[in-house]
Design an enzyme around this catalytic site. Structure first.
Site, mmCIF file in Angstrom:
data_model
loop_
_atom_site.group_PDB
_atom_site.id
_atom_site.type_symbol
_atom_site.label_atom_id
_atom_site.label_comp_id
_atom_site.label_asym_id
_atom_site.label_seq_id
_atom_site.Cartn_x
_atom_site.Cartn_y
_atom_site.Cartn_z
ATOM 1 N N PHE A 174 0.824 -1.211 0.000
ATOM 2 C CA PHE A 174 0.000 0.000 0.000
ATOM 3 C C PHE A 174 0.864 1.269 0.000
ATOM 4 O O PHE A 174 0.826 2.065 -0.942
ATOM 5 C CB PHE A 174 -0.954 -0.070 1.206
ATOM 6 N N ASN A 204 7.872 -9.741 -2.301
ATOM 7 C CA ASN A 204 7.508 -11.161 -2.493
ATOM 8 C C ASN A 204 5.995 -11.350 -2.624
ATOM 9 O O ASN A 204 5.522 -12.486 -2.635
ATOM 10 C CB ASN A 204 8.067 -12.019 -1.351
ATOM 11 N N TYR A 206 5.620 -7.757 15.472
ATOM 12 C CA TYR A 206 5.757 -6.554 14.644
ATOM 13 C C TYR A 206 6.564 -5.486 15.395
ATOM 14 O O TYR A 206 7.556 -4.971 14.881
ATOM 15 C CB TYR A 206 4.358 -6.047 14.299
ATOM 16 N N ARG A 215 -7.345 -3.618 8.674
ATOM 17 C CA ARG A 215 -7.101 -2.391 9.413
ATOM 18 C C ARG A 215 -8.403 -1.609 9.555
ATOM 19 O O ARG A 215 -9.359 -1.818 8.833
ATOM 20 C CB ARG A 215 -6.014 -1.556 8.725
HETATM 21 P P1 NAD Z 1 1.570 -3.633 3.109
HETATM 22 O O1 NAD Z 1 1.349 -4.932 3.784
HETATM 23 O O2 NAD Z 1 0.504 -3.078 2.249
HETATM 24 O O3 NAD Z 1 2.919 -3.641 2.269
HETATM 25 C C1 NAD Z 1 4.058 -4.346 2.689
HETATM 26 C C2 NAD Z 1 4.691 -4.976 1.457
HETATM 27 O O4 NAD Z 1 5.858 -5.697 1.867
HETATM 28 C C3 NAD Z 1 3.759 -5.997 0.765
HETATM 29 O O5 NAD Z 1 3.675 -5.726 -0.617
HETATM 30 C C4 NAD Z 1 4.422 -7.343 1.035
HETATM 31 O O6 NAD Z 1 4.178 -8.280 0.004
HETATM 32 C C5 NAD Z 1 5.885 -6.942 1.164
HETATM 33 N N1 NAD Z 1 6.678 -7.891 1.941
HETATM 34 C C6 NAD Z 1 6.430 -8.380 3.172
HETATM 35 N N2 NAD Z 1 7.413 -9.242 3.547
HETATM 36 C C7 NAD Z 1 8.299 -9.283 2.521
HETATM 37 C C8 NAD Z 1 9.515 -9.973 2.290
HETATM 38 N N3 NAD Z 1 10.031 -10.818 3.212
HETATM 39 N N4 NAD Z 1 10.153 -9.792 1.104
HETATM 40 C C9 NAD Z 1 9.656 -8.961 0.165
HETATM 41 N N5 NAD Z 1 8.507 -8.264 0.332
HETATM 42 C C10 NAD Z 1 7.837 -8.425 1.488
HETATM 43 O O7 NAD Z 1 1.920 -2.590 4.288
HETATM 44 P P2 NAD Z 1 2.011 -0.997 4.214
HETATM 45 O O8 NAD Z 1 0.889 -0.443 4.966
HETATM 46 O O9 NAD Z 1 2.240 -0.558 2.825
HETATM 47 O O10 NAD Z 1 3.330 -0.745 5.079
HETATM 48 C C11 NAD Z 1 4.585 -0.571 4.426
HETATM 49 C C12 NAD Z 1 5.650 -0.297 5.472
HETATM 50 O O11 NAD Z 1 5.338 0.874 6.222
HETATM 51 C C13 NAD Z 1 5.818 -1.449 6.468
HETATM 52 O O12 NAD Z 1 7.190 -1.611 6.754
HETATM 53 C C14 NAD Z 1 5.101 -0.931 7.689
HETATM 54 O O13 NAD Z 1 5.632 -1.454 8.871
HETATM 55 C C15 NAD Z 1 5.334 0.578 7.593
HETATM 56 N N6 NAD Z 1 4.256 1.297 8.283
HETATM 57 C C16 NAD Z 1 3.002 1.370 7.717
HETATM 58 C C17 NAD Z 1 1.989 2.029 8.423
HETATM 59 C C18 NAD Z 1 0.593 2.153 7.871
HETATM 60 O O14 NAD Z 1 -0.269 2.695 8.564
HETATM 61 N N7 NAD Z 1 0.316 1.719 6.668
HETATM 62 C C19 NAD Z 1 2.257 2.580 9.681
HETATM 63 C C20 NAD Z 1 3.530 2.443 10.209
HETATM 64 C C21 NAD Z 1 4.531 1.821 9.498
#
Ligand code: NAD
Length: 318
Positions: free
Chosen positions: A17, A38, A151, A192
């Site tokens: 996202f 992945n 996490y 979420r």
């Molecule tokens: P998401 O789950 O939509 O995206 C995470 C992506 O990482 C996915 O496309 C998933 O396939 C990929 N992924 C996971 N494990 C992997 C691996 N071992 N190898 C390769 N790819 C892998 O989550 P998001 O909301 O887009 O969050 C992205 C980042 O931002 C994360 O690190 C999250 O901790 C951080 N974050 C997000 C929020 C939020 O509110 N969305 C808040 C705080 C921190």
């Protein structure tokens, strides 16, 4: 304020996202962008949009293994990690590995290329905070063995490893602590709060609020968040720096606003509180304002209206 110029970016988690919005912003600024993902928790629709761009490249790969890229990058954004509680509770070991081994591989790539490195950390490093609002100086109140620890502790380890690479190997690192981010591109079923409320309101089902609904969240529109990540990358600042919207809302207020925006007459239903769910969450963003000149521009009503359009479209496509 330093402003770095970049030509080639690597975004781990670039099919997720936040990652997809970040890739889109970097492409719009003229960079070549490689997303490494992945697809464990990716959003296929947004990846398809990115693939149409000729400066975008996608590499399907698990970042806990050495990242197979030959062309040198000048900035590496490390976002690969499950982020929704539903995802990381279903993928506990994978989440710990993404934060530990995955962060190490992404740091190794930045070290090899002499690239700027930006870690997407989280407000969850503050746990259920005892200080309010949360300033970067606060060290947090985290349960190291509860279900959410996979996490929270993975991200705390990732911050420690990033700091060690900076000290030991001189890697040019930065840590962003991202607070709740929302917007178009979220998966309907990612569990979420905002996708759940939109899906329920559009289906005319009750909106399920956990606990009393008086716990607070600060919700930041995704364009603001990715703007903050790029501003941090372009600065020379190591962080950690909070990126979030300091406008604090109760979960019940978020539910009511979403009901009003989609004109739903769904009820609000209160269900059991979640284990270790933080009661108050609000960033102090004075540091981001000072060192990055960054603050969110899109308020909750505007952001939720833009997000409603995404979930309506998703329902029509079902
Ligand atoms: P998401 O789950 O939509 O995206 C995470 C992506 O990482 C996915 O496309 C998933 O396939 C990929 N992924 C996971 N494990 C992997 C691996 N071992 N190898 C390769 N790819 C892998 O989550 P998001 O909301 O887009 O969050 C992205 C980042 O931002 C994360 O690190 C999250 O901790 C951080 N974050 C997000 C929020 C939020 O509110 N969305 C808040 C705080 C921190």
């Amino acid at each position: 304020m330093t402003t770095r110029r970049f030509d080639r970016a690597v975004v781990t988690g670039g099919a997720g996202f936040v990652g997809a919005h970040l890739c889109a912003l970097l492409l719009s600024e003229g960079l070549e962008v490689t997303a490494v993902d992945n697809l464990a928790t990716a959003c296929p629709a947004t990846l398809e949009d990115l693939r149409r761009h000729d400066r975008f490249r996608f590499v399907r790969h698990d970042v806990t293994e050495p990242i197979p890229l030959d062309d040198p990058a000048d900035v590496v954004f490390h976002l690969a990690s499950a982020a929704s509680p539903r995802d990381y509770l279903a993928l506990p070991i994978e989440t710990l590995r993404a934060g530990s081994h995955g962060t190490e591989q992404a740091l190794e790539l930045a070290r090899r290329d002499g690239a700027r490195f930006v870690l997407a950390s989280t407000s969850e490093v503050y746990g259920d905070p005892l200080e309010h609002p949360q300033h970067e100086r606060y060290w947090g109140n985290v349960n190291p063995i509860g279900p959410r620890s996979v996490y929270d502790e993975a991200k705390r380890y990732a911050e420690a490893l990033t700091s060690a690479y900076r000290r030991e190997h001189g890697v040019d690192t930065a840590i962003a602590r991202i607070f709740n981010t929302y917007g178009p591109g979220m998966r309907v079923n990612d569990g979420r709060m905002i996708p759940a409320f939109f899906t329920q309101a559009l289906a005319g089902e009750p909106l399920t609020v956990t606990g009393t609904g008086e716990q607070t969240r600060s919700i930041c529109y995704v364009e603001d968040t990715v703007g903050g990540l790029v501003a941090l990358a372009r600065s020379g600042y190591p962080g950690p720096v909070n990126l979030g919207n300091p406008d604090e809302l109760t979960v019940r207020q978020v539910a009511e606003r979403i009901k009003a925006i989609v004109r739903s007459d769904s009820a609000v239903e209160y269900v059991d509180a979640v284990v270790d769910d933080p009661q108050r969450r609000c960033p102090d963003i004075s540091l981001a304002r000072e060192v990055l000149g960054w603050e969110p521009k899109i308020d909750a009503d505007d952001g939720l209206r833009r997000t409603a359009a995404w979930f309506r479209q998703f329902r029509r496509a079902e």
